[in-house]
Write an enzyme that holds these catalytic residues in place. Structure first.
Site, PDB file in Angstrom:
ATOM      1  N   ASP A 288      70.780  75.547-110.997  1.00 54.11           N
ATOM      2  CA  ASP A 288      71.326  76.896-110.518  1.00 54.11           C
ATOM      3  C   ASP A 288      71.911  76.975-109.155  1.00 54.11           C
ATOM      4  OD1 ASP A 288      71.515  79.542-111.092  1.00 54.11           O
ATOM      5  OD2 ASP A 288      69.688  80.190-110.281  1.00 54.11           O
TER       6      ASP A 288
ATOM      7  N   ASN B  47      75.604  77.450-108.909  1.00 55.48           N
ATOM      8  CA  ASN B  47      77.186  77.031-108.717  1.00 55.48           C
ATOM      9  C   ASN B  47      77.850  78.193-108.349  1.00 55.48           C
ATOM     10  OD1 ASN B  47      76.008  74.542-110.025  1.00 55.48           O
ATOM     11  ND2 ASN B  47      77.030  75.181-111.983  1.00 55.48           N
ATOM     12  N   GLY B  48      77.704  79.320-108.964  1.00 56.28           N
ATOM     13  CA  GLY B  48      78.470  80.592-108.341  1.00 56.28           C
ATOM     14  C   GLY B  48      78.305  80.754-106.878  1.00 56.28           C
TER      15      GLY B  48
ATOM     16  N   TRP C  86      77.546  78.824-104.607  1.00 53.82           N
ATOM     17  CA  TRP C  86      78.109  77.585-103.753  1.00 53.82           C
ATOM     18  C   TRP C  86      79.527  77.905-103.676  1.00 53.82           C
ATOM     19  CZ3 TRP C  86      81.942  74.046-104.927  1.00 53.82           C
ATOM     20  CH2 TRP C  86      81.997  73.100-104.010  1.00 53.82           C
TER      21      TRP C  86
ATOM     22  N   ARG D 198      84.237  80.840-108.896  1.00 51.81           N
ATOM     23  CA  ARG D 198      82.759  80.505-109.699  1.00 51.81           C
ATOM     24  C   ARG D 198      83.242  79.227-110.514  1.00 51.81           C
ATOM     25  NH1 ARG D 198      78.508  83.516-110.047  1.00 51.81           N
ATOM     26  NH2 ARG D 198      77.717  82.736-111.844  1.00 51.81           N
TER      27      ARG D 198
ATOM     28  N   HIS E 141      81.388  75.545-111.247  1.00 51.82           N
ATOM     29  CA  HIS E 141      80.587  74.945-112.191  1.00 51.82           C
ATOM     30  C   HIS E 141      81.288  73.232-112.350  1.00 51.82           C
ATOM     31  CE1 HIS E 141      78.597  78.170-113.344  1.00 51.82           C
ATOM     32  NE2 HIS E 141      79.866  78.922-113.663  1.00 51.82           N
TER      33      HIS E 141
ATOM     34  N   ASN F 109      72.811  83.023-121.213  1.00 56.37           N
ATOM     35  CA  ASN F 109      74.335  82.865-120.533  1.00 56.37           C
ATOM     36  C   ASN F 109      75.775  83.314-121.122  1.00 56.37           C
ATOM     37  OD1 ASN F 109      72.942  79.772-118.735  1.00 56.37           O
ATOM     38  ND2 ASN F 109      73.103  81.935-118.086  1.00 56.37           N
ATOM     39  N   TRP F 110      75.304  83.813-122.503  1.00 57.12           N
ATOM     40  CA  TRP F 110      76.588  84.103-123.274  1.00 57.12           C
ATOM     41  C   TRP F 110      76.694  85.505-122.694  1.00 57.12           C
ATOM     42  CZ3 TRP F 110      78.916  80.857-126.221  1.00 57.12           C
ATOM     43  CH2 TRP F 110      77.903  79.855-126.703  1.00 57.12           C
TER      44      TRP F 110
ATOM     45  N   ARG G  23      64.064  73.458-109.135  1.00 58.15           N
ATOM     46  CA  ARG G  23      65.131  74.454-109.559  1.00 58.15           C
ATOM     47  C   ARG G  23      65.752  74.567-108.220  1.00 58.15           C
ATOM     48  NH1 ARG G  23      65.413  80.055-112.674  1.00 58.15           N
ATOM     49  NH2 ARG G  23      67.333  80.633-111.908  1.00 58.15           N
TER      50      ARG G  23
ATOM     51  N   GLU H 189      54.552  70.232-112.620  1.00 58.02           N
ATOM     52  CA  GLU H 189      54.900  70.819-111.142  1.00 58.02           C
ATOM     53  C   GLU H 189      56.198  71.304-110.887  1.00 58.02           C
ATOM     54  OE1 GLU H 189      52.459  70.708-108.978  1.00 58.02           O
ATOM     55  OE2 GLU H 189      51.159  69.473-110.476  1.00 58.02           O
TER      56      GLU H 189
HETATM   57  C1  IPE Z   1      69.376  79.280-115.288  1.00 58.61           C
HETATM   58  O1  IPE Z   1      70.078  79.854-114.510  1.00 58.61           O
HETATM   59  C2  IPE Z   1      70.082  78.707-116.608  1.00 58.61           C
HETATM   60  C3  IPE Z   1      70.795  77.293-116.142  1.00 58.61           C
HETATM   61  C4  IPE Z   1      70.645  76.905-114.969  1.00 58.61           C
HETATM   62  C5  IPE Z   1      71.776  77.002-117.184  1.00 58.61           C
HETATM   63  P1  IPE Z   1      70.678  81.263-114.620  1.00 58.61           P
HETATM   64  O2  IPE Z   1      71.543  81.569-113.583  1.00 58.61           O
HETATM   65  O3  IPE Z   1      71.132  81.817-115.885  1.00 58.61           O
HETATM   66  O4  IPE Z   1      69.053  82.291-114.477  1.00 58.61           O
HETATM   67  P2  IPE Z   1      68.947  83.670-113.852  1.00 58.61           P
HETATM   68  O5  IPE Z   1      69.672  84.564-114.500  1.00 58.61           O
HETATM   69  O6  IPE Z   1      69.326  83.718-112.444  1.00 58.61           O
HETATM   70  O7  IPE Z   1      67.447  83.851-114.127  1.00 58.61           O
HETATM   71  C1  IPE Z   2      74.161  77.700-112.640  1.00 57.52           C
HETATM   72  O1  IPE Z   2      74.803  78.428-111.705  1.00 57.52           O
HETATM   73  C2  IPE Z   2      75.140  77.373-113.731  1.00 57.52           C
HETATM   74  C3  IPE Z   2      74.804  78.139-115.132  1.00 57.52           C
HETATM   75  C4  IPE Z   2      73.654  78.803-115.238  1.00 57.52           C
HETATM   76  C5  IPE Z   2      75.441  77.774-116.281  1.00 57.52           C
HETATM   77  P1  IPE Z   2      75.021  79.883-111.730  1.00 57.52           P
HETATM   78  O2  IPE Z   2      76.449  80.290-112.298  1.00 57.52           O
HETATM   79  O3  IPE Z   2      73.980  80.535-112.255  1.00 57.52           O
HETATM   80  O4  IPE Z   2      75.216  80.454-110.154  1.00 57.52           O
HETATM   81  P2  IPE Z   2      74.633  81.453-109.477  1.00 57.52           P
HETATM   82  O5  IPE Z   2      73.244  81.654-109.838  1.00 57.52           O
HETATM   83  O6  IPE Z   2      75.516  82.663-109.847  1.00 57.52           O
HETATM   84  O7  IPE Z   2      74.928  81.114-108.098  1.00 57.52           O
HETATM   85 MG    MG Z   3      72.327  81.500-111.539  1.00 55.86          MG
END
Ligand code: IPE
Ligand code: IPE
Ligand code: MG
Length: 245
Positions: free
Chosen positions: A21, A23-24, A26, A34, A38, A69-70, A191, A210
């Site tokens: 989690d 990437n956005g 970061w 964003r 990724h 994520n869709w 995580r 854990e």
């Molecule tokens: C979990 O991250 C899914 C993946 C890492 C692929 P999300 O960013 O989708 O989770 P939430 O929405 O913060 O719970």
């Molecule tokens: C995880 O990074 C990648 C996927 C869920 C595909 P995010 O895209 O959820 O990044 P944040 O949580 O918005 O920073």
């Molecule tokens: Mg996320």
């Protein structure tokens, strides 16, 4: 963690799950898009896969794309799908040239509902699974794509009921019918980016995992950060509900 702490290589988790989690966030912190976050996430994954294999982890599961994520804007979903698809093409090229890099000696498996993808693309994923299965089971890489823990449990139960309409289902039956059937449950789930939730990841399998949460965003998650997680794991007392002297 004191600076003297080092990884205990005799107590490496057999199976590590990664909720990649952040990437956005970061990207946002660097004034990037964003989508660029990724892209950077893929590079982090490559380094971590290689490192896990080098230190003797036997199985890794990466949460690539959840069933939820869709819900993201179409442009972001499209980017993630294009990234996944072009990366799979790259792996197929490596397989066909006999020169696997990141996934050398790995058995790649896709866990999740692949029926969301086109037949052609599903064929490609099957090809990757079949070809890399020839590498044996020394190091297994699960890529969780269109994956949801609840959907996985429902799928497992339905599979069982269809095959055994008159039987009562047991825990072993469910474990065996999950996408991860035959694999050990994750010893450690990491995580990144600080949220304290599972977000539908390996719900059944995580019952005694854990959990390690780091504020570091996934693109910044390096082998050094992984070492910190394993050192922390080395200090845990796993009790599985029993008593430990
Ligand atoms: C979990 O991250 C899914 C993946 C890492 C692929 P999300 O960013 O989708 O989770 P939430 O929405 O913060 O719970
Ligand atoms: C995880 O990074 C990648 C996927 C869920 C595909 P995010 O895209 O959820 O990044 P944040 O949580 O918005 O920073
Ligand atoms: Mg996320």
């Amino acid at each position: 963690m004191s600076t003297n702490d080092t990884v205990n290589y005799a107590n490496i988790p057999v199976h590590i799950g990664f909720i990649m989690d952040g990437n956005g966030r970061w990207a946002k912190a660097r004034n990037l898009l964003r989508t660029q976050g990724h892209n950077a996430g893929v590079e982090a994954l490559e380094k971590i896969v290689r490192h896990c294999r080098d230190i003797g982890v036997r199985c890794v599961t990466f949460y690539v794309f959840s069933t939820e994520n869709w819900l993201r804007p179409k442009a972001e979903v499209d980017h993630l799908m294009n990234l996944f698809s072009s990366y799979m093409d790259k792996i197929i090229k490596e397989i066909n040239s006999g020169k696997m890099k990141t996934f050398k000696d790995s058995s790649i498996r896709f866990i999740g509902d692949m029926s969301a993808f086109s037949d052609d693309f599903q064929e490609k994923l099957k090809y990757i699974e079949e070809k890399t299965a020839e590498n044996g089971n020394e190091f297994i890489v699960n890529l969780a794509v269109n994956y949801g823990g609840r959907a996985e449990i429902i799928h497992a139960v339905n599979e069982f009921i269809n095959a055994n309409p008159n039987k009562l289902i047991t825990e072993t039956d469910i474990s065996e019918k999950l996408y991860t059937g035959g694999l050990p449950d994750p010893d450690l789930i990491i995580r990144t980016a600080g949220e304290s939730r599972l977000s539908n990841f390996l719900l059944w399998q995580a019952s005694y995992s854990e959990i390690y949460i780091t504020p570091v965003c996934w693109p910044d998650f390096t082998p050094d950060e992984l070492a910190k997680a394993i050192i922390d794991y080395n200090k845990r007392t796993r009790k599985f509900g029993g008593l430990v002297e």
